[in-house]
Design a protein around this motif. Structure first.
Motif, PDB file in Angstrom:
ATOM      1  N   ILE A  33     -68.284  30.796  48.786  1.00 34.71           N
ATOM      2  CA  ILE A  33     -67.590  30.111  49.878  1.00 34.71           C
ATOM      3  C   ILE A  33     -66.377  30.931  50.312  1.00 34.71           C
ATOM      4  O   ILE A  33     -66.099  31.071  51.510  1.00 34.71           O
ATOM      5  N   ASP A  34     -65.672  31.516  49.342  1.00 30.33           N
ATOM      6  CA  ASP A  34     -64.516  32.359  49.659  1.00 30.33           C
ATOM      7  C   ASP A  34     -64.919  33.533  50.543  1.00 30.33           C
ATOM      8  O   ASP A  34     -64.144  33.970  51.405  1.00 30.33           O
ATOM      9  N   SER A  35     -66.126  34.053  50.334  1.00 32.99           N
ATOM     10  CA  SER A  35     -66.570  35.200  51.137  1.00 32.99           C
ATOM     11  C   SER A  35     -66.683  34.835  52.613  1.00 32.99           C
ATOM     12  O   SER A  35     -66.481  35.689  53.482  1.00 32.99           O
ATOM     13  N   LEU A  36     -66.997  33.570  52.900  1.00 30.96           N
ATOM     14  CA  LEU A  36     -67.039  33.124  54.298  1.00 30.96           C
ATOM     15  C   LEU A  36     -65.635  33.155  54.893  1.00 30.96           C
ATOM     16  O   LEU A  36     -65.451  33.533  56.045  1.00 30.96           O
ATOM     17  N   ALA A  37     -64.648  32.738  54.088  1.00 30.27           N
ATOM     18  CA  ALA A  37     -63.267  32.761  54.570  1.00 30.27           C
ATOM     19  C   ALA A  37     -62.777  34.198  54.734  1.00 30.27           C
ATOM     20  O   ALA A  37     -62.048  34.499  55.701  1.00 30.27           O
ATOM     21  N   GLN A  38     -63.176  35.082  53.836  1.00 29.30           N
ATOM     22  CA  GLN A  38     -62.725  36.469  53.913  1.00 29.30           C
ATOM     23  C   GLN A  38     -63.242  37.162  55.165  1.00 29.30           C
ATOM     24  O   GLN A  38     -62.576  38.052  55.697  1.00 29.30           O
ATOM     25  N   GLY A  39     -64.397  36.752  55.653  1.00 26.37           N
ATOM     26  CA  GLY A  39     -64.937  37.354  56.867  1.00 26.37           C
ATOM     27  C   GLY A  39     -64.782  36.474  58.085  1.00 26.37           C
ATOM     28  O   GLY A  39     -65.346  36.778  59.138  1.00 26.37           O
ATOM     29  N   GLY A  40     -64.030  35.366  57.952  1.00 29.91           N
ATOM     30  CA  GLY A  40     -63.893  34.443  59.072  1.00 29.91           C
ATOM     31  C   GLY A  40     -62.512  33.836  59.107  1.00 29.91           C
ATOM     32  O   GLY A  40     -61.522  34.463  58.731  1.00 29.91           O
ATOM     33  N   THR A  41     -62.453  32.585  59.552  1.00 33.78           N
ATOM     34  CA  THR A  41     -61.182  31.870  59.684  1.00 33.78           C
ATOM     35  C   THR A  41     -61.211  30.627  58.811  1.00 33.78           C
ATOM     36  O   THR A  41     -62.132  29.812  58.904  1.00 33.78           O
ATOM     37  N   SER A  42     -60.188  30.467  57.964  1.00 35.47           N
ATOM     38  CA  SER A  42     -60.016  29.262  57.169  1.00 35.47           C
ATOM     39  C   SER A  42     -58.936  28.409  57.817  1.00 35.47           C
ATOM     40  O   SER A  42     -57.870  28.919  58.184  1.00 35.47           O
ATOM     41  N   PHE A  43     -59.207  27.132  57.960  1.00 32.13           N
ATOM     42  CA  PHE A  43     -58.277  26.205  58.598  1.00 32.13           C
ATOM     43  C   PHE A  43     -57.354  25.606  57.531  1.00 32.13           C
ATOM     44  O   PHE A  43     -57.814  25.140  56.490  1.00 32.13           O
ATOM     45  N   GLY A  44     -56.064  25.583  57.841  1.00 30.50           N
ATOM     46  CA  GLY A  44     -55.094  25.030  56.911  1.00 30.50           C
ATOM     47  C   GLY A  44     -54.747  23.586  57.174  1.00 30.50           C
ATOM     48  O   GLY A  44     -54.229  22.894  56.287  1.00 30.50           O
ATOM     49  N   GLN A  45     -55.014  23.109  58.412  1.00 33.25           N
ATOM     50  CA  GLN A  45     -54.660  21.739  58.770  1.00 33.25           C
ATOM     51  C   GLN A  45     -55.812  21.063  59.510  1.00 33.25           C
ATOM     52  O   GLN A  45     -55.666  20.596  60.633  1.00 33.25           O
ATOM     53  N   TYR A  46     -56.939  21.024  58.842  1.00 32.12           N
ATOM     54  CA  TYR A  46     -58.112  20.345  59.391  1.00 32.12           C
ATOM     55  C   TYR A  46     -58.216  18.976  58.733  1.00 32.12           C
ATOM     56  O   TYR A  46     -58.251  18.868  57.503  1.00 32.12           O
ATOM     57  N   PHE A  47     -58.246  17.929  59.558  1.00 26.75           N
ATOM     58  CA  PHE A  47     -58.235  16.555  59.073  1.00 26.75           C
ATOM     59  C   PHE A  47     -59.461  15.803  59.586  1.00 26.75           C
ATOM     60  O   PHE A  47     -59.972  16.076  60.676  1.00 26.75           O
ATOM     61  N   VAL A  48     -59.890  14.837  58.800  1.00 26.44           N
ATOM     62  CA  VAL A  48     -61.027  14.008  59.178  1.00 26.44           C
ATOM     63  C   VAL A  48     -60.627  13.029  60.277  1.00 26.44           C
ATOM     64  O   VAL A  48     -59.450  12.694  60.435  1.00 26.44           O
TER      65      VAL A  48
END
Length: 518
Positions: A33-48
């Motif tokens: 899963i981390d590899s997806l973030a390393q090659g993309g964008t991870s959201f820090g404030q994503y809420f349901v």
């Protein structure tokens, strides 16, 4: 082959934001899963849109809030007349598939028709309740696959998994009956263990027969079968874990030790515990068990750590499954044209204020979840996007990436510009809805809670109650000092309440649009 990208959306169940390696967890390892973030964008404030399975999954599918799409709390149905963004993709030529948990209809066998006197009208909507029930266990009581009516909320291929853990049903249990009949008929049988945490179950089901493995293998087969498909693909892969019960199979059971895990904010840290937290504390002191397995409860420190260790094992198994799915995608030759999205439907208290599971007390631990957007064709993706984003934003973002327009009434907004660093149109605030079907935890009626989140503040207003919550998100990240009644924060409370009111006024269904004469 179409110029439109493929999409692979991977969703977990009850998985809080900070329980990934890429989001800073100090113990849990999630390399795939981390590899997806390393090659993309991870959201820090994503809420349901809502921290409950069914309402939020319906918000994901429709881009609309629960008060508008109609699936307000677990036990309702997403109307079969509702369009989803998957319907839009399908109409544009996408081959659409869902593998795993759907949960847009109830997963328990019970009468769904409204009850009333003969000749009475029981509901405000004219609904054919006999058309529902496709996720109920009775549909899957045999060994041969139950054929759902297709398309199912826009999906042309369905491999259904319902419920959780060793009790998972749907097409999975029909497969289990054919291949592991003893495990299928004894879902609660377990091996000896020394865990005492409620809902800790050491299953004897082999790893390759566990729902996570079944979904992994089904997704891999689907990607392999469609490697040469001329049409663009949308594939939704949805794992029922790490939702309780805490039952990772095989080597994942003792992959982590409870002593490895540090606890976050405790009940004792709260300056003035709000009524629902006090109600949970009083139940804990009195030794009262929750009324249902799905209800949140307060637990001892050892139980909290055990739940953390077993949850980590379930997430580790999901991560390994994600690795297998990504390998299959690579081998299919379609990786370079596939947008991969990883997210979850809601979080878990998981030790927050000494609580486990989720319930009608709003916290970031249940409202804030992972979102990773990995896109091989979008240039200059930012590694981290800390702009506010909501579940309702995923549908319009996927449609925008596919070059398609959203339908009237979609309430979310595309965040594609933010993926490339443009925050000029980013959200200033967002809304979270919570509707309960039960009266519990000190509320005077089934809870109706509306929350506002900004970069700086969290406001929570329970309908019909004499209290509320206001927290400074920057100075009090653990949200243990409630400023609702603080005189020096009265103006902040007023401004946040005005913003919340704006969101509530906007909760009107804009579909169908008026047809004005030329």
């Amino acid at each position: 082959m179409s110029d439109r990208p493929d999409f692979l959306v991977i969703m977990t169940d009850q998985h809080r934001w900070d329980w990934l390696g890429c989001n800073g967890h100090s113990v849990l390892r999630t390399p795939h899963i981390d590899s997806l973030a390393q090659g993309g964008t991870s959201f820090g404030q994503y809420f349901v849109a809502s921290p409950v399975c069914m309402p939020n999954r319906a918000s994901f599918m429709t881009g609309r809030y629960p008060s508008v799409h109609g699936l307000r709390y677990n036990g309702c149905h997403l109307p079969l007349t509702a369009n989803t963004f998957v319907d839009v993709l399908r109409a544009a030529g996408y081959q659409t598939a869902s593998v795993g948990k759907s949960h847009l209809q109830p997963m328990i066998d019970k009468t769904v028709a409204p009850k009333g006197k003969t000749g009475s009208i029981a509901e405000a909507w004219k609904t054919d309740f006999t058309a529902y029930g496709h996720e109920q266990p009775s549909r899957y009581s045999g060994t041969e696959n139950y054929d759902l009516p297709l398309p199912y909320y826009g999906f042309d291929h369905i491999d259904m998994v319902t419920r959780h853990g060793t009790e998972a049903s749907g097409h999975y249990r029909q497969w289990l009956r054919r291949n592991y009949p003893n495990a299928a008929e004894n879902p609660l049988r377990q091996l000896p263990h020394n865990y005492t945490c409620p809902q800790a179950l050491r299953t004897d089901i082999p790893e390759d027969a566990y729902p996570t493995a079944y979904i992994r293998d089904s997704a891999v087969r689907h990607l392999q079968a469609n490697a040469d498909n001329e049409d663009p693909l949308f594939t939704f892969v949805s794992f029922p874990d790490p939702h309780h019960p805490f039952n990772p199979p095989g080597r994942y059971w003792d992959m982590y030790n409870p002593d490895q895990f540090a606890l976050g904010p405790r009940f004792a840290d709260h300056v003035a515990p709000p009524p629902p937290l006090m109600a949970l504390y009083e139940d804990f002191v009195a030794g009262r068990a929750p009324d249902a397995r799905t209800f949140a409860f307060m637990a001892r420190e050892q139980h909290l750590r055990e739940a953390m260790a077993l949850t980590a094992g379930m997430i580790a198994m999901i991560d390994d499954a994600v690795g297998a799915i990504l390998s299959a995608l690579e081998e299919s030759g379609r990786r370079d044209r596939t947008v991969v999205i990883f997210t979850s439907d809601h979080g878990d208290y998981l030790g927050d204020s000494d609580l486990l599971l989720k319930g009608p007390w709003m916290r970031d631990s249940i409202n804030r979840v992972p979102l990773i957007w990995n896109d091989p064709d979008l240039s200059q993706l930012v590694a981290r996007n800390d702009a506010l984003a909501s579940t309702v934003d995923i549908a319009p973002s996927i449609l925008a990436r596919a070059g398609l327009l959203p339908y009237a009434g979609m309430q979310g907004r595309s965040f594609l510009a933010e993926l490339q660093g443009d925050r000029s149109l980013a959200r200033a605030s967002l809304l979270i809805e919570y509707n309960d079907a039960n009266m519990r935890f000190g509320y005077s009626a089934p809870a109706r809670i509306r929350s506002l989140v900004t970069d700086d503040w969290a406001l929570r207003v329970p309908g019909g109650e004499s209290w509320g919550e206001l927290y400074d998100r920057r100075r009090d990240p653990d949200q243990v000092k409630n400023l609702w009644d603080a005189p020096d924060h009265a103006e902040t409370r007023r401004k946040c309440t005005a913003q919340l009111l704006d969101h509530l006024i906007a909760q009107m269904d804009e579909s169908p649009r008026a047809r004005h004469p030329a």
